[in-house]
Design an enzyme around this catalytic site. Structure first.
Site, PDB file in Angstrom:
ATOM      1  CG  ASP A 102      -2.292   0.016   1.227  1.00 22.55           C
ATOM      2  OD1 ASP A 102      -2.021   1.926   0.531  1.00 22.55           O
ATOM      3  OD2 ASP A 102      -2.995  -0.133   1.313  1.00 22.55           O
ATOM      4  CG  ASP A 204      -4.628   5.570   1.323  1.00 22.10           C
ATOM      5  OD1 ASP A 204      -5.828   5.123   1.218  1.00 22.10           O
ATOM      6  OD2 ASP A 204      -4.210   6.910   1.266  1.00 22.10           O
ATOM      7  CD  GLU A 267      -8.749   4.191  -0.894  1.00 23.51           C
ATOM      8  OE1 GLU A 267      -9.965   3.866  -0.704  1.00 23.51           O
ATOM      9  OE2 GLU A 267      -7.936   5.506  -0.845  1.00 23.51           O
ATOM     10  CG  HIS A 328      -9.362  -0.791   5.087  1.00 23.13           C
ATOM     11  ND1 HIS A 328      -8.401  -1.300   3.365  1.00 23.13           N
ATOM     12  CD2 HIS A 328      -8.446   0.357   5.321  1.00 23.13           C
ATOM     13  CE1 HIS A 328      -8.285   0.061   3.104  1.00 23.13           C
ATOM     14  NE2 HIS A 328      -8.122   0.953   4.164  1.00 23.13           N
ATOM     15  CG  ASP A 329     -11.279   2.789   4.062  1.00 25.42           C
ATOM     16  OD1 ASP A 329     -11.094   2.531   4.846  1.00 25.42           O
ATOM     17  OD2 ASP A 329     -10.619   2.767   2.807  1.00 25.42           O
TER      18      ASP A 329
HETATM   19  C1  NOJ Z   1      -7.764   5.912   2.603  1.00 27.27           C
HETATM   20  C2  NOJ Z   1      -7.416   4.392   3.243  1.00 27.27           C
HETATM   21  O1  NOJ Z   1      -7.996   3.086   2.813  1.00 27.27           O
HETATM   22  C3  NOJ Z   1      -8.506   4.760   4.460  1.00 27.27           C
HETATM   23  O2  NOJ Z   1      -8.316   3.581   5.191  1.00 27.27           O
HETATM   24  C4  NOJ Z   1      -7.807   5.955   5.115  1.00 27.27           C
HETATM   25  O3  NOJ Z   1      -8.415   6.298   5.896  1.00 27.27           O
HETATM   26  C5  NOJ Z   1      -7.533   6.779   4.234  1.00 27.27           C
HETATM   27  N1  NOJ Z   1      -7.527   6.662   2.834  1.00 27.27           N
HETATM   28  C6  NOJ Z   1      -6.634   8.280   4.650  1.00 27.27           C
HETATM   29  O4  NOJ Z   1      -5.272   7.359   4.189  1.00 27.27           O
END
Ligand code: NOJ
Length: 536
Positions: A102, A204, A267, A328-329
Site C-alpha cells: 500500500d 492510496d 484507489e 477495510h473502509d
Molecule cells: C484510504 C484508506 O483506504 C483509508 O483506510 C484511510 O483512512 C484513508 N485513505 C486515508 O489514508
C-alpha cells in the site's frame, strides 16, 4: 479475446487484501504482524490466492492505523522488521505468489521528519513540501474545504502562524505534489520497495494528490443529508481529481515500467466517467483504477446488471477491468447483502470479467462486528460518533479456529473478535464441504483453470428481473453461462436458443451434472454455473 501475456500476470490473478493488524498475531501482543502473515501463506495458497495486497506496514503513530506514515522506507516495530519483510517477500515469491504494498503518497504523518522540518519555520527548505497558507482575513481557515474525517481540512499551527492542509486527520498533513522535490522523494520511496522486489502498489487516495492551484472554495452539495459524513456537505471539485494529477500518475507509471512486470492499482472513489481517466491516455496511468461499483450499487439484479454494462461500456480501449467486493473502509459484504446472498456475491465477483479483489475473512463469511462505543478505535468513528461511521466492524481479527482468541492471538486482540468466532472459523469451515470457505476455494480453482473466466468476453443474457445472467467465453476454450438469483424466491430462467450446457456448479448444489433445460428454475438465492457444451 483480450490479449494477455506473462508481463500482464495481474490480468489473470485474484487479489486478496490483508489488513495486517487483524490477520495473524505471531508474537502475542494482540496485533497482527508480518510473521503472522508468513505463517498463513500456506492457507492462502490452499485457498488458491496468487496475489496479496497488504495494507500499510510502515512506521506510524497509528492515528489512522498505518495510513499516517512517519517513515516510508521502514517497517513498524508492531509489525516486525525489514528482515521480516524480506523473509515475507521471499516466502511469497517461493510460492509463485505476488506481493503488493500500500503506497500512501497523498499525506504523511505529522510526525514524519519532513513535516517536523516543514512546520519548524517559514524559510525551512521543506516548508513547501506541505500546503501552508495564511489565515483568511477573519482569522479563519483559507477556504471552506472539509476533511474526510470531520471538520475543516485546515489546521492552525502556532509555531509559524499559518494553516496547513490535511484532507484526512490533522495528524495526516497533505504533501505538496506540485513540488518536484516531493515527487522525486516519493518516487525514491517506490524505487526502494521495487528494488526489494515488490510486485506493485495499491496507491492510496490517488485522486486526492493534487489540489486546485488557487485553492478555490468547493461548492455546496445540494444532495447532502445529515446522516452523511460532514465531508459530503461540499462537492470536492477543487480539492480532488485535478487534471494535473494525471501527469504525476504517469511519472509513477513510467517508473514502474522501468522495472519488469509491476502493477499499479489506484484507489479512486469517483463516478465512472471520471474514474476511466485514471487509466491514462494510451495506457499511461494506473493499470487498474479500483472499481468500487459492487460496493455502491443496490443489491438488485437490474441495478447490478446495468452497473456492469455501464462499467464495461465506459472502459477505454485496452483498459483492463477489475472488481472489488470488500475492503477495510466498507461494511463487510455479508452484512451488506445477507448470508444467503453473500454466496451469490462470491460467484459474481469470481466470474465477472476483470481482476477480482477479495477482503480477508470474506471467504469465511465474516460479518460486521458490533463494537461497543467505548471500544471504538477508528478515528472516523470517534470524530463523528452520532453518524455511526466507524470502520472497526469490518476490521476485526481473522477467525482461524475455535480457541479463546480465535487462533488470531494468545491474548486479547486490539479489536474484539466476532461473537460467533468459536463456531465460525477457518478450521471449522475447512471440515465442512458446504462451507463458504469451500465455496470460495471451488470458485477460485474454477476461475484460475479457465481461460474463459479469466480472460473471456462478458456478454449479458436476458433474464427476468430477479436474475442476472451472462456468458463468459474465450476463443477455443469452454465457455460458461452464469445465472445468479439475487432474490430470495425462485425464478424461471429461459436459456438462450441454441445454447446447451451442463450445470457444473450451484450454491445450492442443485442440478449439478444435469443439462440445462428449457423450463429451468433457479432456486431462491442460488447461483449456478453452466459449462456450455453440446448435449451428448
Ligand atoms: C484510504 C484508506 O483506504 C483509508 O483506510 C484511510 O483512512 C484513508 N485513505 C486515508 O489514508
Amino acid at each position: 479475446m483480450d490479449t494477455h501475456n506473462d508481463a500482464q500476470w495481474w490480468k489473470g490473478t485474484i487479489i486478496y487484501q490483508i489488513y495486517p493488524r487483524s490477520f495473524k498475531d505471531s508474537n502475542g501482543d494482540g496485533v497482527g504482524d508480518l510473521n503472522g502473515v508468513i505463517e498463513k501463506l500456506d492457507y492462502l495458497q490452499h485457498l488458491g490466492i496468487e496475489t496479496i495486497w497488504i495494507s500499510p506496514i510502515y512506521p506510524s503513530p497509528m492515528a489512522d492505523f498505518g495510513y499516517d506514515i512517519s517513515d516510508y522506507c521502514g517497517v513498524d516495530a508492531l509489525f516486525g522488521t525489514l528482515e521480516d519483510f524480506d523473509r515475507l517477500m521471499n516466502e511469497v515469491h517461493n510460492r509463485g505468489m505476488k506481493l503488493l504494498l500500500d503506497f500512501v503518497p497523498n499525506h504523511s504523518s505529522n510526525l514524519h521528519p519532513w513535516f517536523l522540518e516543514s512546520r519548524s519555520s517559514k524559510d525551512n527548505p521543506k516548508r513547501s513540501w506541505y500546503i501552508w497558507k495564511d489565515a483568511a482575513p477573519d482569522g479563519g481557515p483559507p477556504n471552506n474545504w472539509l476533511a474526510m474525517f470531520g471538520g475543516s481540512a485546515w489546521q492552525w499551527d502556532e509555531t509559524t502562524s499559518q494553516y496547513y492542509y490535511h484532507g484526512f486527520l490533522s495528524e495526516q498533513p497533505d504533501l505538496n505534489w506540485r513540488n518536484e522535490a516531493v515527487q522525486e522523494a516519493m518516487l525514491n520511496v517506490m524505487r526502494f520497495w521495487l528494488d526489494k522486489g515488490v510486485d506493485g502498489f495499491r496507491v492510496d487516495v490517488i485522486w486526492h494528490m493534487v489540489k486546485d492551484e488557487l485553492l478555490r472554495d468547493n461548492p455546496v452539495n445540494p444532495d447532502y443529508t445529515p446522516e452523511m459524513a460532514t465531508y459530503n456537505q461540499l462537492l470536492p471539485v477543487f480539492s480532488t481529481d485535478q487534471p494535473e494529477v494525471h501527469r504525476i500518475i504517469n511519472k509513477m507509471r513510467t517508473l514502474l515500467d522501468h522495472y519488469k512486470d509491476k502493477v499499479m492499482i489506484g484507489e479512486i472513489y469517483l463516478p465512472i466517467q471520471r474514474l476511466m481517466a485514471y487509466y491514462g491516455q494510451d495506457d499511461s496511468g494506473a493499470h487498474m483504477p479500483f472499481n468500487f461499483t459492487l460496493l455502491e450499487t443496490p443489491w438488485d439484479a437490474k441495478a447490478i446488471g446495468l452497473a456492469i454494462d455501464q462499467y464495461e461500456g465506459a472502459l477505454p480501449a485496452g483498459g483492463w477491468p477489475n472488481w472489488v467486493l470488500g475492503n477495510h473502509d466498507q461494511h463487510r459484504v455479508l452484512s451488506r447483502v445477507g448470508a444467503a446472498q453473500a454466496r451469490v456475491a462470491a460467484v459474481l465477483l469470481l466470474t465477472l470479467r476483470g481482476t477480482p479483489t477479495m477482503y480477508y475473512g470474506d471467504e469465511i463469511g465474516m460479518s460486521d462486528v458490533k463494537i461497543p462505543p467505548n471500544e471504538i478505535r477508528d478515528p472516523q468513528g470517534l470524530n463523528m460518533p452520532e453518524k455511526g461511521l466507524s470502520r472497526d466492524p469490518a476490521r476485526t481479527p481473522m477467525q482461524w479456529d475455535g480457541t479463546t482468541f480465535g487462533g488470531f492471538s494468545t491474548c486479547q486482540p486490539w479489536l474484539r473478535l466476532a461473537e460467533d468466532h468459536k463456531d465460525n472459523n477457518v478450521a471449522s469451515q475447512m471440515a465442512y464441504p458446504q462451507s463458504m470457505l469451500n465455496l470460495y476455494r471451488k470458485l477460485i480453482a474454477l476461475r484460475q483453470s479457465s481461460p474463459s473466466l479469466k480472460y473471456g468476453i462478458y456478454r449479458p443474457v436476458l433474464a427476468n428481473s430477479q436474475l442476472l445472467a451472462y456468458i463468459r467465453q474465450a476463443e477455443n476454450a469452454p465457455g460458461y453461462l452464469i445465472i445468479l438469483n439475487l432474490s430470495d424466491s425462485p425464478a424461471p430462467f429461459l436459456p438462450p436458443v441454441n445454447l446447451s450446457g451442463e450445470i457444473i456448479f450451484s450454491t445450492n448444489d442443485a442440478g449439478v451434472g444435469e443439462f440445462l433445460t428449457q423450463g429451468f428454475e433457479m432456486g431462491a438465492n442460488d447461483a449456478t454455473i453452466v459449462e456450455i457444451k453440446e448435449r451428448p
